[in-house]
Motif scaffolding. Structure first.
Motif, PDB file in Angstrom:
ATOM      1  N   GLY A 212     -41.601 -23.032 -27.110  1.00  0.00           N
ATOM      2  CA  GLY A 212     -42.003 -21.820 -27.971  1.00  0.00           C
ATOM      3  C   GLY A 212     -43.397 -20.958 -27.404  1.00  0.00           C
ATOM      4  O   GLY A 212     -43.928 -20.613 -28.351  1.00  0.00           O
TER       5      GLY A 212
ATOM      6  N   ARG B 141     -41.055 -12.240 -18.809  1.00  0.00           N
ATOM      7  CA  ARG B 141     -42.207 -11.620 -19.929  1.00  0.00           C
ATOM      8  C   ARG B 141     -43.215 -11.171 -18.878  1.00  0.00           C
ATOM      9  O   ARG B 141     -43.427 -11.368 -17.633  1.00  0.00           O
ATOM     10  CB  ARG B 141     -42.914 -12.678 -20.572  1.00  0.00           C
ATOM     11  CG  ARG B 141     -43.020 -14.012 -19.896  1.00  0.00           C
ATOM     12  CD  ARG B 141     -43.507 -15.171 -20.672  1.00  0.00           C
ATOM     13  NE  ARG B 141     -42.850 -15.471 -21.520  1.00  0.00           N
ATOM     14  CZ  ARG B 141     -41.992 -16.555 -21.572  1.00  0.00           C
ATOM     15  NH1 ARG B 141     -41.445 -16.748 -20.353  1.00  0.00           N
ATOM     16  NH2 ARG B 141     -41.232 -16.881 -22.572  1.00  0.00           N
TER      17      ARG B 141
ATOM     18  N   MET C 238     -34.638 -24.857 -28.414  1.00  0.00           N
ATOM     19  CA  MET C 238     -35.702 -23.946 -27.827  1.00  0.00           C
ATOM     20  C   MET C 238     -36.433 -23.347 -29.164  1.00  0.00           C
ATOM     21  O   MET C 238     -35.772 -23.138 -29.972  1.00  0.00           O
ATOM     22  CB  MET C 238     -35.229 -23.049 -26.774  1.00  0.00           C
ATOM     23  CG  MET C 238     -34.845 -23.527 -25.545  1.00  0.00           C
ATOM     24  SD  MET C 238     -34.380 -21.965 -24.274  1.00  0.00           S
ATOM     25  CE  MET C 238     -33.804 -22.962 -22.834  1.00  0.00           C
ATOM     26  N   ARG C 239     -37.693 -23.309 -29.213  1.00  0.00           N
ATOM     27  CA  ARG C 239     -38.435 -22.841 -30.120  1.00  0.00           C
ATOM     28  C   ARG C 239     -38.583 -21.350 -29.824  1.00  0.00           C
ATOM     29  O   ARG C 239     -38.783 -20.669 -28.990  1.00  0.00           O
ATOM     30  CB  ARG C 239     -39.807 -23.237 -30.481  1.00  0.00           C
ATOM     31  CG  ARG C 239     -39.632 -24.698 -30.878  1.00  0.00           C
ATOM     32  CD  ARG C 239     -41.261 -25.352 -30.990  1.00  0.00           C
ATOM     33  NE  ARG C 239     -41.938 -24.553 -31.964  1.00  0.00           N
ATOM     34  CZ  ARG C 239     -43.069 -24.154 -32.081  1.00  0.00           C
ATOM     35  NH1 ARG C 239     -43.665 -24.258 -30.684  1.00  0.00           N
ATOM     36  NH2 ARG C 239     -43.760 -23.375 -32.758  1.00  0.00           N
ATOM     37  N   GLU C 240     -38.541 -20.675 -31.151  1.00  0.00           N
ATOM     38  CA  GLU C 240     -38.967 -18.987 -30.830  1.00  0.00           C
ATOM     39  C   GLU C 240     -40.640 -18.799 -30.366  1.00  0.00           C
ATOM     40  O   GLU C 240     -41.305 -19.424 -30.764  1.00  0.00           O
ATOM     41  CB  GLU C 240     -39.069 -18.378 -32.280  1.00  0.00           C
ATOM     42  CG  GLU C 240     -39.162 -16.755 -32.292  1.00  0.00           C
ATOM     43  CD  GLU C 240     -37.776 -16.073 -31.738  1.00  0.00           C
ATOM     44  OE1 GLU C 240     -38.073 -14.969 -31.307  1.00  0.00           O
ATOM     45  OE2 GLU C 240     -36.678 -16.776 -31.528  1.00  0.00           O
ATOM     46  N   PRO C 241     -40.782 -18.286 -29.270  1.00  0.00           N
ATOM     47  CA  PRO C 241     -42.121 -18.034 -28.712  1.00  0.00           C
ATOM     48  C   PRO C 241     -43.187 -17.417 -29.809  1.00  0.00           C
ATOM     49  O   PRO C 241     -42.724 -16.495 -30.580  1.00  0.00           O
ATOM     50  CB  PRO C 241     -41.765 -17.022 -27.742  1.00  0.00           C
ATOM     51  CG  PRO C 241     -40.456 -17.219 -27.049  1.00  0.00           C
ATOM     52  CD  PRO C 241     -39.706 -17.429 -28.436  1.00  0.00           C
TER      53      PRO C 241
ATOM     54  N   ALA D 189     -45.271 -17.970 -25.526  1.00  0.00           N
ATOM     55  CA  ALA D 189     -44.957 -16.747 -25.351  1.00  0.00           C
ATOM     56  C   ALA D 189     -45.810 -16.198 -24.163  1.00  0.00           C
ATOM     57  O   ALA D 189     -45.281 -15.201 -23.243  1.00  0.00           O
ATOM     58  CB  ALA D 189     -45.374 -15.730 -26.409  1.00  0.00           C
TER      59      ALA D 189
ATOM     60  N   ARG E 122     -40.747 -21.043 -16.909  1.00  0.00           N
ATOM     61  CA  ARG E 122     -39.892 -20.594 -17.757  1.00  0.00           C
ATOM     62  C   ARG E 122     -39.176 -21.389 -18.721  1.00  0.00           C
ATOM     63  O   ARG E 122     -39.254 -21.507 -20.071  1.00  0.00           O
ATOM     64  CB  ARG E 122     -39.140 -19.583 -17.156  1.00  0.00           C
ATOM     65  CG  ARG E 122     -38.156 -18.566 -18.402  1.00  0.00           C
ATOM     66  CD  ARG E 122     -37.520 -17.504 -17.655  1.00  0.00           C
ATOM     67  NE  ARG E 122     -36.731 -16.878 -18.502  1.00  0.00           N
ATOM     68  CZ  ARG E 122     -36.142 -15.892 -18.708  1.00  0.00           C
ATOM     69  NH1 ARG E 122     -36.000 -15.266 -17.326  1.00  0.00           N
ATOM     70  NH2 ARG E 122     -35.497 -15.036 -19.524  1.00  0.00           N
ATOM     71  N   THR E 123     -38.664 -22.419 -18.229  1.00  0.00           N
ATOM     72  CA  THR E 123     -37.909 -23.461 -19.025  1.00  0.00           C
ATOM     73  C   THR E 123     -38.914 -24.159 -19.892  1.00  0.00           C
ATOM     74  O   THR E 123     -38.663 -24.478 -21.156  1.00  0.00           O
ATOM     75  CB  THR E 123     -37.221 -24.420 -17.969  1.00  0.00           C
ATOM     76  OG1 THR E 123     -36.167 -23.767 -17.111  1.00  0.00           O
ATOM     77  CG2 THR E 123     -36.575 -25.339 -18.803  1.00  0.00           C
TER      78      THR E 123
ATOM     79  N   ASP F 201     -39.954 -21.807 -22.601  1.00  0.00           N
ATOM     80  CA  ASP F 201     -38.764 -21.527 -23.702  1.00  0.00           C
ATOM     81  C   ASP F 201     -38.864 -22.902 -24.562  1.00  0.00           C
ATOM     82  O   ASP F 201     -38.386 -22.751 -25.707  1.00  0.00           O
ATOM     83  CB  ASP F 201     -37.560 -21.234 -22.896  1.00  0.00           C
ATOM     84  CG  ASP F 201     -37.755 -19.618 -22.025  1.00  0.00           C
ATOM     85  OD1 ASP F 201     -38.492 -19.169 -22.603  1.00  0.00           O
ATOM     86  OD2 ASP F 201     -36.832 -19.756 -21.576  1.00  0.00           O
ATOM     87  N   GLU F 202     -38.904 -24.047 -23.947  1.00  0.00           N
ATOM     88  CA  GLU F 202     -38.696 -25.244 -24.658  1.00  0.00           C
ATOM     89  C   GLU F 202     -39.556 -25.485 -25.863  1.00  0.00           C
ATOM     90  O   GLU F 202     -39.471 -25.942 -27.023  1.00  0.00           O
ATOM     91  CB  GLU F 202     -38.708 -26.545 -23.637  1.00  0.00           C
ATOM     92  CG  GLU F 202     -37.424 -26.535 -22.950  1.00  0.00           C
ATOM     93  CD  GLU F 202     -37.398 -27.626 -21.901  1.00  0.00           C
ATOM     94  OE1 GLU F 202     -38.657 -28.292 -21.549  1.00  0.00           O
ATOM     95  OE2 GLU F 202     -36.363 -28.162 -21.265  1.00  0.00           O
TER      96      GLU F 202
END
Length: 280
Positions: A91, A137, A1-4, A93, A84-85, A88-89
């Protein structure tokens, strides 16, 4: 997962038909892309690989099409979990959706207006709060275009939007073309409406073109160039907000080619730069 990562600047809707041109190079003014998660979440194969190549290099925004936040049917919690998945995958936001309804026991494939009542405020806000819980979020809700006024109104549309935003503690996704289309079709001042919105909650902005029917009805098609009065409304929105939130050009049909789309995105960027100079 990448940082959003949150987007900034001017962006463009990510369309499969643009992929050949985008793969050869993204025009400089385009700083992010918007994607409909329903069309991409869970896909594999070549399409998934192509998307990953872009989400690794560019910020993206998710803009939903089918959540039916104001609808009578059960909220699609399975869809929200998939979104959501997906976010997240990749990144991503920010997620936004229409303040409308589009389903009862099945999808109606049309965005319909919500009755402007206190009960509808509470119903819709509760569903937004649940969506935010499931997504982890805050989300932005978009003022939608409509072609019939729902009966039984207890308040104006701007008051209704402000009440939902406050009750749900969510964000505002401002669509200036929708605002302009509705103002022409129903005979109200778009600038007065703009200033009645909770602009301090604005997280995201849309701008687009529309179609004029022979009888003068404006239809929000996203299939034409943005016209001058809509550009003027966008500039007024930036002035009223006091900044220039990330803004996406919507173009879903009659694609003119990436060069022309890049030029329109460039016009957004110039208006944003002017707004930021005024705010400095």
């Amino acid at each position: 997962m990448r940082e959003p990562s949150l987007p900034c600047g001017a962006g463009l809707g990510f369309r499969r038909e643009l992929l050949p041109e985008l793969t050869r190079g993204v025009p400089g003014p385009i700083e992010f892309f918007e994607i409909a998660p329903e069309n991409w979440a869970g896909q594999g194969g070549r399409a998934a690989r192509q998307l990953r190549e872009f989400t690794e290099r560019h910020p993206f925004v998710c803009h939903g099409l089918s959540l039916s936040l104001g609808g009578p049917g059960a909220l699609d919690e399975a869809l929200l979990r998939r979104i959501r998945t997906f976010m997240d995958e990749h990144g991503i936001a920010l997620y936004t959706e229409h303040l409308a309804w589009c389903a009862d026991d099945r999808q109606l494939y049309e965005l319909l207006p919500i009755p402007l009542t206190g009960d509808a405020v509470r119903w819709t806000a509760a569903r937004i709060r649940r969506a935010q819980d499931l997504l982890g979020r805050r989300i932005g809700i978009e003022n939608a275009s409509y072609y019939v006024e729902p009966p039984g109104a207890e308040m104006g549309e701007a008051e209704f939007i402000a009440a939902v935003v406050a009750e749900a503690d969510c964000l505002l996704h401002l669509d200036v073309n929708n605002l302009y289309v509705n103002s022409r079709n129903f005979g109200f001042d778009p600038f007065e409406f703009l200033h009645a919105l909770p602009l301090e909650r604005t997280c995201y902005v849309h701008v687009a073109g529309h179609y004029v029917e022979a009888d003068g009805l404006l239809v929000d098609t996203h299939g034409a160039a943005v016209i001058d009065p809509v550009w003027a409304l966008l500039a007024a929105a930036y002035r009223a907000i006091g900044s220039a939130p990330p803004t996406c050009l919507e173009r879903d049909f009659n694609q003119p080619g990436l060069a022309q789309l890049g030029a329109e995105v460039g016009h957004i960027a110039r208006l944003q730069a002017a707004a930021e100079r005024r705010a400095a």
